[in-house]
Design a protein around this motif. Structure first.
Motif, PDB file in Angstrom:
ATOM      1  N   THR A   1     -17.559 -20.732 -47.856  1.00  0.00           N
ATOM      2  CA  THR A   1     -16.256 -19.427 -48.477  1.00  0.00           C
ATOM      3  C   THR A   1     -16.686 -18.648 -46.814  1.00  0.00           C
ATOM      4  OG1 THR A   1     -16.989 -18.539 -49.103  1.00  0.00           O
ATOM      5  CG2 THR A   1     -16.325 -19.755 -50.236  1.00  0.00           C
ATOM      6  N   CYS A   2     -15.003 -18.241 -46.309  1.00  0.00           N
ATOM      7  CA  CYS A   2     -15.321 -18.004 -45.505  1.00  0.00           C
ATOM      8  C   CYS A   2     -14.295 -16.620 -45.694  1.00  0.00           C
ATOM      9  CB  CYS A   2     -13.825 -18.417 -44.182  1.00  0.00           C
ATOM     10  SG  CYS A   2     -14.970 -19.800 -43.067  1.00  0.00           S
ATOM     11  N   HIS A   3     -14.365 -15.095 -44.723  1.00  0.00           N
ATOM     12  CA  HIS A   3     -13.976 -13.851 -45.578  1.00  0.00           C
ATOM     13  C   HIS A   3     -14.057 -12.025 -44.846  1.00  0.00           C
ATOM     14  CE1 HIS A   3     -12.741 -11.745 -50.301  1.00  0.00           C
ATOM     15  NE2 HIS A   3     -13.596 -13.193 -50.572  1.00  0.00           N
ATOM     16  N   LEU A   4     -12.403 -13.041 -45.267  1.00  0.00           N
ATOM     17  CA  LEU A   4     -12.311 -11.377 -43.654  1.00  0.00           C
ATOM     18  C   LEU A   4     -11.839 -10.464 -44.419  1.00  0.00           C
ATOM     19  CD1 LEU A   4     -11.937 -10.220 -41.004  1.00  0.00           C
ATOM     20  CD2 LEU A   4      -9.696 -10.992 -41.642  1.00  0.00           C
ATOM     21  N   GLY A   5     -13.430  -9.742 -44.806  1.00  0.00           N
ATOM     22  CA  GLY A   5     -12.449  -8.037 -45.493  1.00  0.00           C
ATOM     23  C   GLY A   5     -13.165  -8.363 -47.066  1.00  0.00           C
ATOM     24  N   ALA A   6     -13.016  -8.149 -47.578  1.00  0.00           N
ATOM     25  CA  ALA A   6     -13.592  -7.602 -49.045  1.00  0.00           C
ATOM     26  C   ALA A   6     -12.575  -8.123 -50.423  1.00  0.00           C
ATOM     27  CB  ALA A   6     -14.475  -6.253 -49.491  1.00  0.00           C
ATOM     28  N   ARG A   7     -11.387  -9.479 -49.528  1.00  0.00           N
ATOM     29  CA  ARG A   7     -10.539  -9.633 -51.011  1.00  0.00           C
ATOM     30  C   ARG A   7     -11.231 -10.472 -51.546  1.00  0.00           C
ATOM     31  NH1 ARG A   7      -4.891 -10.384 -49.796  1.00  0.00           N
ATOM     32  NH2 ARG A   7      -5.611  -9.518 -48.016  1.00  0.00           N
ATOM     33  N   GLU A   8      -9.700  -9.461 -53.092  1.00  0.00           N
ATOM     34  CA  GLU A   8     -10.047  -9.767 -54.146  1.00  0.00           C
ATOM     35  C   GLU A   8     -12.056  -9.457 -54.660  1.00  0.00           C
ATOM     36  OE1 GLU A   8      -9.628 -13.952 -53.972  1.00  0.00           O
ATOM     37  OE2 GLU A   8      -7.095 -13.301 -53.893  1.00  0.00           O
ATOM     38  N   HIS A   9     -12.306  -8.793 -54.413  1.00  0.00           N
ATOM     39  CA  HIS A   9     -13.340  -7.833 -54.514  1.00  0.00           C
ATOM     40  C   HIS A   9     -14.851  -9.578 -54.710  1.00  0.00           C
ATOM     41  CE1 HIS A   9     -11.763  -4.473 -55.749  1.00  0.00           C
ATOM     42  NE2 HIS A   9     -11.587  -5.168 -56.676  1.00  0.00           N
ATOM     43  N   TYR A  10     -14.536 -10.428 -53.504  1.00  0.00           N
ATOM     44  CA  TYR A  10     -15.447 -11.696 -53.358  1.00  0.00           C
ATOM     45  C   TYR A  10     -15.079 -12.997 -54.618  1.00  0.00           C
ATOM     46  CZ  TYR A  10     -16.731  -9.391 -49.407  1.00  0.00           C
ATOM     47  OH  TYR A  10     -17.456  -8.303 -48.327  1.00  0.00           O
ATOM     48  N   ALA A  11     -13.947 -12.919 -55.184  1.00  0.00           N
ATOM     49  CA  ALA A  11     -13.760 -13.061 -56.493  1.00  0.00           C
ATOM     50  C   ALA A  11     -14.453 -14.958 -56.048  1.00  0.00           C
ATOM     51  CB  ALA A  11     -12.536 -13.885 -57.195  1.00  0.00           C
TER      52      ALA A  11
END
Length: 408
Positions: free
Chosen positions: A10-20
């Motif tokens: 998974t690629c995650h820019l920011g803390a969107r959806e609290h890393y759901a």
């Protein structure tokens, strides 16, 4: 736990959806790698920086992922952010530059991930920062899953229309440059699957010409951060001027989020005991009659812990958005057993008459009618509160199972 024969990145820019998404996959043992723009463990040097920067960085972590395999670019991100500030980059150019920067970095990290014979790879990335990641992933024969963060182009058409209907609250914010959605359409073409969090977002993407066969609706789960503190709510027998109905709004205050209609509704209930608190940044002009209204309190952006306190101290959350990909405030409120009055143009968290009220339309009259209804029946709010928590909404296993079902 659902059996999985694939590895997930998974690629995650920011803390969107609290890393759901990575949290759900990691919990069910499907996550091989999380690629993040920043990752700041408690007690690290980054967490001790002063002011707002430290607070922002402290959100780039989740204890559920403490043992996960994480690659991040925290130092490089800080250097790049300093450069953008020096260059005075802002608005859409800054947002698009951040997306490109992260996509390029994440793709470079993916190049170093070796293929594993007999084990398919699935790559998840959020919209508007996934093009470079998906280009590389597809070149290696990997499955690609795009997490769509909003309703796409349809949302901005709604924003333009609402600006003409509510001119008192300022002009519509600048629309994205054409290149923003050109890049997004490339992402959609590269995506094996596109995950949206609501039927509203699915319908909006279909209107934009995205093939329905690619779209899957998967709601966002939410687990209360302090479950021991979540108790049954105590509502008064009757609301009074000394103990009014405490209405909460959480999120950026904007026309598209339905805030003008909410303000008009509360101002029109001067004969009833009601107090509105708005938590979050301001993305519109506020006429003086609302800025100084005795029943309306503007709290601005607050810390996450303070947001949780407001959920706990309120009687009802109002989420009157005209267009929202999901609306995380809804599931956060449910985690605190807080009833909700919500529109239909967002994630379907509220079941009308069960755990809240679903508005037939977003208007001052409709909102005022809903508020009058609950002011006159505190026992109804108590019933909504008792039915607030839905195990399906708080299940990371359900999210993981839905994602794994997308595997080839």
């Amino acid at each position: 736990m659902t059996a999985s024969h694939s590895r997930w990145i998974t690629c995650h820019l920011g803390a969107r959806e609290h890393y759901a998404v990575p949290r759900a996959l990691h919990h069910e043992h499907h996550l091989q790698l999380l690629i993040a723009d920043a990752w700041v463990k408690p007690g690290s040097i980054w967490s001790r920086l002063p002011g707002a920067l430290s607070r922002r960085l402290s959100e780039r972590y989740h204890p559920d992922l403490a043992c996960a395999n994480v690659r991040h670019f925290t130092l490089a991100l800080m250097a790049r952010e300093a450069l953008w500030r020096t260059q005075r980059t802002s608005g859409w150019p800054l947002l698009m530059e951040r997306n490109r920067w992260f996509g390029t970095r994440a793709a470079a990290a993916l190049r170093r991930v070796p293929d594993r014979a007999g084990t398919p790879t699935v790559v998840f990335a959020h919209s508007y920062s996934a093009r470079e990641v998906f280009t590389l992933a597809r070149s290696r024969g990997w499955t690609t899953v795009l997490g769509q963060i909003d309703p796409g182009e349809e949302h901005f058409r709604i924003v333009e229309r609402l600006a003409t209907e509510w001119p008192e609250f300022g002009k519509a914010p600048p629309a994205p440059p054409a290149a923003y959605f050109e890049s997004w359409r490339e992402e959609c073409a590269l995506a094996t699957w596109i995950v949206v969090n609501s039927d509203w977002a699915r319908e909006s993407l279909q209107h934009a010409g995205i093939p329905p066969a690619k779209l899957r609706v998967i709601p966002i789960p939410y687990t209360p951060e302090h479950p021991a503190e979540v108790n049954a709510r105590d509502y008064p027998r009757v609301f009074t001027r000394d103990r009014p109905l405490r209405v909460l709004y959480v999120g950026h205050a904007s026309v598209a989020k339905g805030v003008p209609a909410l303000l008009e509704a509360v101002a029109g209930l001067s004969d009833l005991p009601v107090a509105l608190r708005l938590v979050g940044g301001l993305a519109m002009e506020v006429p003086s009659r609302f800025a100084q209204h005795p029943a309306i309190t503007w709290l601005g952006p607050v810390s996450r812990s303070d947001v949780m306190q407001h959920y706990r101290d309120s009687d009802v959350l109002v989420f009157p958005s005209f267009s929202d990909g999901f609306g995380m405030a809804q599931v956060e409120a449910q985690g605190w057993r807080l009833p909700i009055i919500a529109s239909r143009s967002c994630g379907r968290v509220v079941e009308d008459g069960v755990n809240g009220i679903v508005l037939d339309e977003v208007s001052a009259d409709a909102l005022a009618a809903a508020l009058r209804r609950v002011i006159g029946a505190p026992n109804l709010l108590a019933e909504f509160s008792r039915r607030a928590v839905d195990d399906r909404q708080s299940s990371t296993a359900a999210l993981s199972d839905a994602l794994v079902a997308l595997e080839p």
